[in-house]
Design a protein around this motif. Structure first.
Motif, PDB file in Angstrom:
ATOM      1  N   TRP A   1     -64.278   6.498 -17.834  1.00 30.15           N
ATOM      2  CA  TRP A   1     -64.550   7.464 -16.907  1.00 30.15           C
ATOM      3  C   TRP A   1     -65.548   6.946 -15.947  1.00 30.15           C
ATOM      4  CZ3 TRP A   1     -69.447   9.240 -16.833  1.00 30.15           C
ATOM      5  CH2 TRP A   1     -70.101   9.260 -17.879  1.00 30.15           C
ATOM      6  N   ARG A   2     -66.435   6.075 -16.342  1.00 26.82           N
ATOM      7  CA  ARG A   2     -67.868   5.647 -15.865  1.00 26.82           C
ATOM      8  C   ARG A   2     -67.275   4.930 -14.339  1.00 26.82           C
ATOM      9  NH1 ARG A   2     -72.888   6.263 -18.228  1.00 26.82           N
ATOM     10  NH2 ARG A   2     -72.022   6.191 -20.293  1.00 26.82           N
ATOM     11  N   GLY A   3     -66.237   3.953 -14.627  1.00 26.51           N
ATOM     12  CA  GLY A   3     -65.782   3.188 -13.705  1.00 26.51           C
ATOM     13  C   GLY A   3     -64.896   3.989 -12.739  1.00 26.51           C
ATOM     14  N   ARG A   4     -64.212   4.863 -13.480  1.00 25.91           N
ATOM     15  CA  ARG A   4     -63.463   5.868 -12.373  1.00 25.91           C
ATOM     16  C   ARG A   4     -64.591   6.586 -11.629  1.00 25.91           C
ATOM     17  NH1 ARG A   4     -58.233   8.725 -15.583  1.00 25.91           N
ATOM     18  NH2 ARG A   4     -58.237   7.045 -17.331  1.00 25.91           N
ATOM     19  N   LEU A   5     -65.751   7.118 -12.172  1.00 26.50           N
ATOM     20  CA  LEU A   5     -66.340   7.932 -11.299  1.00 26.50           C
ATOM     21  C   LEU A   5     -66.884   7.160 -10.250  1.00 26.50           C
ATOM     22  CD1 LEU A   5     -66.923  10.652 -11.846  1.00 26.50           C
ATOM     23  CD2 LEU A   5     -69.027   9.905 -13.077  1.00 26.50           C
ATOM     24  N   SER A   6     -67.368   5.868 -10.712  1.00 32.34           N
ATOM     25  CA  SER A   6     -68.157   4.742  -9.540  1.00 32.34           C
ATOM     26  C   SER A   6     -66.994   4.618  -8.606  1.00 32.34           C
ATOM     27  CB  SER A   6     -68.232   3.802 -10.175  1.00 32.34           C
ATOM     28  OG  SER A   6     -68.640   2.468  -9.440  1.00 32.34           O
ATOM     29  N   LEU A   7     -65.705   4.358  -8.827  1.00 33.47           N
ATOM     30  CA  LEU A   7     -64.840   4.149  -7.821  1.00 33.47           C
ATOM     31  C   LEU A   7     -64.436   5.395  -6.908  1.00 33.47           C
ATOM     32  CD1 LEU A   7     -63.226   1.593  -6.599  1.00 33.47           C
ATOM     33  CD2 LEU A   7     -61.236   2.427  -8.167  1.00 33.47           C
ATOM     34  N   MET A   8     -64.491   6.590  -7.696  1.00 31.74           N
ATOM     35  CA  MET A   8     -63.963   7.769  -6.986  1.00 31.74           C
ATOM     36  C   MET A   8     -65.088   8.125  -6.033  1.00 31.74           C
ATOM     37  SD  MET A   8     -61.961  11.206  -8.393  1.00 31.74           S
ATOM     38  CE  MET A   8     -63.390  11.850  -9.144  1.00 31.74           C
ATOM     39  N   LEU A   9     -66.263   8.308  -6.785  1.00 31.16           N
ATOM     40  CA  LEU A   9     -67.366   9.087  -5.981  1.00 31.16           C
ATOM     41  C   LEU A   9     -68.272   7.847  -4.741  1.00 31.16           C
ATOM     42  CD1 LEU A   9     -68.822  11.467  -8.747  1.00 31.16           C
ATOM     43  CD2 LEU A   9     -66.934  11.945  -6.780  1.00 31.16           C
ATOM     44  N   GLY A  10     -68.461   6.819  -5.611  1.00 30.23           N
ATOM     45  CA  GLY A  10     -69.072   5.969  -4.847  1.00 30.23           C
ATOM     46  C   GLY A  10     -68.333   4.929  -3.925  1.00 30.23           C
ATOM     47  N   GLY A  11     -67.063   5.104  -4.145  1.00 30.89           N
ATOM     48  CA  GLY A  11     -66.328   4.116  -3.382  1.00 30.89           C
ATOM     49  C   GLY A  11     -66.519   2.688  -3.544  1.00 30.89           C
ATOM     50  N   ARG A  12     -67.253   2.324  -4.681  1.00 30.35           N
ATOM     51  CA  ARG A  12     -67.412   0.755  -4.835  1.00 30.35           C
ATOM     52  C   ARG A  12     -66.757   0.494  -6.210  1.00 30.35           C
ATOM     53  NH1 ARG A  12     -72.428  -0.643  -2.639  1.00 30.35           N
ATOM     54  NH2 ARG A  12     -72.000  -2.623  -3.526  1.00 30.35           N
ATOM     55  N   MET A  13     -66.402  -0.830  -6.414  1.00 26.85           N
ATOM     56  CA  MET A  13     -65.922  -1.635  -7.546  1.00 26.85           C
ATOM     57  C   MET A  13     -67.179  -1.202  -8.848  1.00 26.85           C
ATOM     58  SD  MET A  13     -62.618  -2.323  -7.696  1.00 26.85           S
ATOM     59  CE  MET A  13     -62.624  -3.656  -9.008  1.00 26.85           C
ATOM     60  N   PRO A  14     -66.828  -0.826  -9.729  1.00 24.27           N
ATOM     61  CA  PRO A  14     -67.826  -0.312 -10.738  1.00 24.27           C
ATOM     62  C   PRO A  14     -68.435  -1.616 -11.337  1.00 24.27           C
ATOM     63  CG  PRO A  14     -65.530  -0.237 -11.779  1.00 24.27           C
ATOM     64  CD  PRO A  14     -65.569  -0.265 -10.364  1.00 24.27           C
ATOM     65  N   VAL A  15     -69.758  -1.631 -11.625  1.00 27.51           N
ATOM     66  CA  VAL A  15     -70.520  -2.406 -12.475  1.00 27.51           C
ATOM     67  C   VAL A  15     -71.649  -1.785 -13.374  1.00 27.51           C
ATOM     68  CG1 VAL A  15     -72.579  -4.008 -12.022  1.00 27.51           C
ATOM     69  CG2 VAL A  15     -70.955  -3.801 -10.054  1.00 27.51           C
ATOM     70  N   THR A  16     -70.843  -1.934 -14.537  1.00 27.69           N
ATOM     71  CA  THR A  16     -71.202  -1.301 -15.822  1.00 27.69           C
ATOM     72  C   THR A  16     -71.859  -2.179 -16.836  1.00 27.69           C
ATOM     73  OG1 THR A  16     -69.302  -1.308 -16.864  1.00 27.69           O
ATOM     74  CG2 THR A  16     -69.497   0.556 -15.387  1.00 27.69           C
ATOM     75  N   ARG A  17     -72.375  -1.681 -18.125  1.00 27.50           N
ATOM     76  CA  ARG A  17     -72.963  -2.285 -18.932  1.00 27.50           C
ATOM     77  C   ARG A  17     -71.761  -3.397 -19.462  1.00 27.50           C
ATOM     78  NH1 ARG A  17     -72.934  -1.802 -24.339  1.00 27.50           N
ATOM     79  NH2 ARG A  17     -71.808   0.051 -24.294  1.00 27.50           N
ATOM     80  N   LEU A  18     -70.542  -2.901 -19.734  1.00 31.69           N
ATOM     81  CA  LEU A  18     -69.621  -3.742 -20.506  1.00 31.69           C
ATOM     82  C   LEU A  18     -68.906  -4.766 -19.081  1.00 31.69           C
ATOM     83  CD1 LEU A  18     -67.365  -1.755 -22.822  1.00 31.69           C
ATOM     84  CD2 LEU A  18     -68.538  -4.008 -23.086  1.00 31.69           C
TER      85      LEU A  18
ATOM     86  N   LEU B   1     -59.482   7.350 -21.324  1.00 33.28           N
ATOM     87  CA  LEU B   1     -60.658   7.843 -20.385  1.00 33.28           C
ATOM     88  C   LEU B   1     -61.988   7.759 -21.083  1.00 33.28           C
ATOM     89  CD1 LEU B   1     -61.256   9.485 -17.876  1.00 33.28           C
ATOM     90  CD2 LEU B   1     -60.954  11.533 -19.306  1.00 33.28           C
ATOM     91  N   PHE B   2     -61.878   7.520 -22.416  1.00 35.92           N
ATOM     92  CA  PHE B   2     -63.342   7.540 -23.051  1.00 35.92           C
ATOM     93  C   PHE B   2     -63.933   6.403 -23.673  1.00 35.92           C
ATOM     94  CE2 PHE B   2     -62.419  12.217 -22.804  1.00 35.92           C
ATOM     95  CZ  PHE B   2     -63.373  12.649 -22.075  1.00 35.92           C
ATOM     96  N   ALA B   3     -62.788   5.535 -23.823  1.00 39.52           N
ATOM     97  CA  ALA B   3     -63.130   4.146 -24.482  1.00 39.52           C
ATOM     98  C   ALA B   3     -63.489   3.121 -23.622  1.00 39.52           C
ATOM     99  CB  ALA B   3     -61.927   3.710 -25.354  1.00 39.52           C
ATOM    100  N   GLU B   4     -64.478   2.406 -24.027  1.00 42.17           N
ATOM    101  CA  GLU B   4     -65.070   1.408 -22.986  1.00 42.17           C
ATOM    102  C   GLU B   4     -64.371   0.002 -23.671  1.00 42.17           C
ATOM    103  OE1 GLU B   4     -69.743   1.976 -22.380  1.00 42.17           O
ATOM    104  OE2 GLU B   4     -69.142   1.790 -24.284  1.00 42.17           O
ATOM    105  N   HIS B   5     -63.803  -0.050 -24.836  1.00 43.53           N
ATOM    106  CA  HIS B   5     -63.172  -1.077 -25.200  1.00 43.53           C
ATOM    107  C   HIS B   5     -62.010  -0.936 -26.103  1.00 43.53           C
ATOM    108  CE1 HIS B   5     -64.712  -5.434 -25.063  1.00 43.53           C
ATOM    109  NE2 HIS B   5     -63.896  -5.485 -25.872  1.00 43.53           N
TER     110      HIS B   5
END
Lengths: 197, 378
Positions: free
Chosen positions: A120-137, A186-190
């Motif tokens: 979901w964090r990646g989805r949110l980043s893409l949907m709201l920020g419009g940017r490719m996600p950069v996350t911990r993983l 939606l909820f698993a990072e890995h």
């Protein structure tokens, strides 16, 4: 085990049967191989693309060959290992589907672990920020990431179904901890899958 | 740890030479015997004789792997790898290094007297192969009371011998380190060797190889052979870095054919200093042995079948700037070992020094070899 393993590797290390023959594709500096050798008397062999990692792994007494999962797996004979392992490497290969086919040819079973791009964090980043996600993983920017085939848990399940592979086990991780199968996409990072042909 | 006393056993130590009765049956069908083998040993065998390491030398190498060369006075050619605190350590290992047959540092070669005539063999010496060199080493190990090798290690032609060992004596080799080497000589490798041989044979002093009597040796031809070969041991980038287009001891070009450029002067020096320590006929014989080398050819065309059923562990190392035995050659070996199910490690290391990198400062190489050798006892 002398060093703390990455959570997906610790999970694989727990599941591999003692004394098995294992090919670790994309073995990095050999952390998993060393753990399997020391704790479970596993006959572990590795394939790794980065020369520095290979030197480190061979320096710790492991049998690791410098090579490329996309091109070098074909030199291994059929069913020559109990397990072929591909951890966090699937998304960097040119043809992930063919690489998994090769794993299932070489190993009686194959572990495949990968970061879930539908978290979901990646989805949110893409949907709201419009940017490719950069996350911990997924800490790399779009222009210098090694990940060239972004895959989600549902994508992978669809591929497994399409190719007629069997899922012998599946595990999902959130941070260092296992999480439920429900809504893993939606909820698993890995994700870690144990497959056979 | 209990060790076999070596102090009073004349078989062990520096600057040894033994005459073995043979005869050694050669691949060509000829037989060689009696044969002399010059060698050195370092360290002591442990009680169960499980710490023996054989070091194999390259084309123009010798047995002085870790001791001063008697002619040049230089330290052992692989002191970076073999010695106290090094990956191959006489404190832990019993180390053997022998001059290959065909060479000229005390082992039987074309300069040795032919027992039939008392005169130097010259070109009447039988043509050898890498396998013949390895079988001669095995005879030496028999003489030394060594059944099994914990490791056989070599770079370049030494790597060819190391790789040949488990194919001929699978039960005698526990591990095998092959550095900057190949499983076969390529057309390009053969071509460079042929240039060197023709340079020697074109020297009027060569005289069909019978030059030993009057001391007028084919130095010019041998020097040219060495110069041409030496280029293949270096990299273009390394030459550029070391010499560029810089002039040698002068401000301007002379518009003549003196050694204007530093690289010319360097190569001439390499050629001239080589002839003091090497026999031209030995150069012919050893390059020929390398050209005939093709492990797959000896096993029905399949390199993998040469290693079928081997229990030895293998470690292969190549260097990214080595264009004499490039990484692709090591990969061919690795793929064959994988196909044979052998325990194999392989890494391409980065070095500016080309083929010669295995002899030069390379901490990564030492780390890999050290880890590999210790890995066997994990």
């Amino acid at each position: 085990m002398s060093e703390a393993l990455r959570p997906d590797l610790a999970l694989i290390a727990r599941t591999v049967k003692a004394g098995a023959r294992v090919l670790d594709v994309g073995c990095g500096d050999g952390a998993l191989m060393a753990a399997l050798r020391d704790a479970k008397q596993v006959d572990a062999r590795g394939l790794e693309i980065d020369g520095g990692n290979v030197a480190a792994a061979v320096g710790r007494g492991l049998s690791v060959v410098q090579g490329d999962a996309d091109s070098d797996l074909r030199y291994y004979p059929d069913a020559s290992f109990d397990y072929a392992i591909l951890s966090q490497t699937l998304q960097t290969t040119r043809r992930p589907d063919l690489v998994v086919e090769e794993l299932l040819r070489i190993g009686r079973q194959a572990f495949v672990s990968f970061p879930n791009f539908a978290h979901w964090r990646g989805r949110l980043s893409l949907m709201l920020g419009g940017r490719m996600p950069v996350t911990r993983l997924l800490p790399d920017t779009w222009y210098d990431t090694l990940n060239i085939h972004h895959v989600t848990i549902d994508d992978f399940r669809a591929l497994v179904k399409e190719r007629g592979w069997h899922i012998d086990g599946q595990w999902f991780l959130k941070g260092d901890r296992e999480t439920t199968h429900a809504n893993a996409n939606l909820f698993a990072e890995h994700a870690v899958f144990l497959l056979r042909r | 740890m209990a060790t076999i006393s070596i102090t009073e056993d004349s078989r062990f130590g520096l600057r040894r030479q033994v005459r073995l009765p043979g005869p050694l049956p050669l691949v060509s069908g000829a037989r060689l015997g009696p044969l002399d083998i010059a060698y050195e040993t370092y360290g002591a065998m442990n009680a169960d004789r499980s710490n023996v390491i054989l070091i194999c030398h390259a084309l123009t190498g010798d047995q002085y792997v870790a001791s001063e060369h008697p002619i040049t006075g230089k330290p052992g050619w692989w002191w970076r790898m073999v010695g106290e605190g090094k990956p191959v350590d006489p404190a832990r290992h019993f180390i053997v290094c022998a001059n290959v047959i065909g060479s000229c540092l005390g082992s039987s070669g074309p300069a040795s007297p032919d027992p039939a005539t008392g005169e130097p063999y010259a070109m009447r010496f039988p043509v050898l192969t890498i396998a013949d060199m390895v079988r001669a080493q095995a005879m030496l190990l028999d003489h030394l009371g060594v059944d099994r090798l914990a490791a056989v290690i070599g770079g370049s032609m030494g790597g060819m011998q190391a790789l040949t060992w488990p194919t001929l004596f699978p039960e005698r080799v526990e591990s095998c380190v092959v550095i900057a080497s190949t499983a076969r000589h390529s057309a390009q490798n053969i071509a460079f060797h042929e240039v060197g041989r023709q340079a020697i044979m074109a020297d009027p002093h060569w005289r069909g190889g019978d030059y030993y009597a009057d001391g007028r040796v084919p130095s010019a031809g041998l020097a040219v052979a060495r110069m041409a070969a030496h280029i293949t041991y270096l990299s273009e980038a390394g030459l550029t870095e070391k010499f560029g287009r810089r002039l040698q001891g002068r401000e301007a070009k002379t518009f003549g054919f003196d050694a204007d450029f530093q690289v010319e002067s360097y190569l001439r020096h390499q050629g001239l200093s080589f002839v003091d320590r090497f026999d031209a006929n030995s150069y012919l014989y050893i390059t020929r042995a390398m050209d005939y080398y093709d492990i797959a050819e000896d096993h029905g065309g399949s390199l993998a079948s040469a290693f079928a059923g081997t229990r030895a562990r293998f470690c292969l190392v190549s260097f990214d700037t080595d264009w004499l035995y490039p990484t692709a050659e090591s990969r061919i070996i690795v793929h064959a070992l994988n196909a044979a199910g052998a325990q194999a490690s392989f890494v391409e290391l980065s070095s500016p020094f080309g083929h010669d990198a295995f002899l030069l400062e390379c901490p990564e190489l030492n780390r890999v070899v050290d880890g590999f050798l210790k890995g066997g006892r994990a």
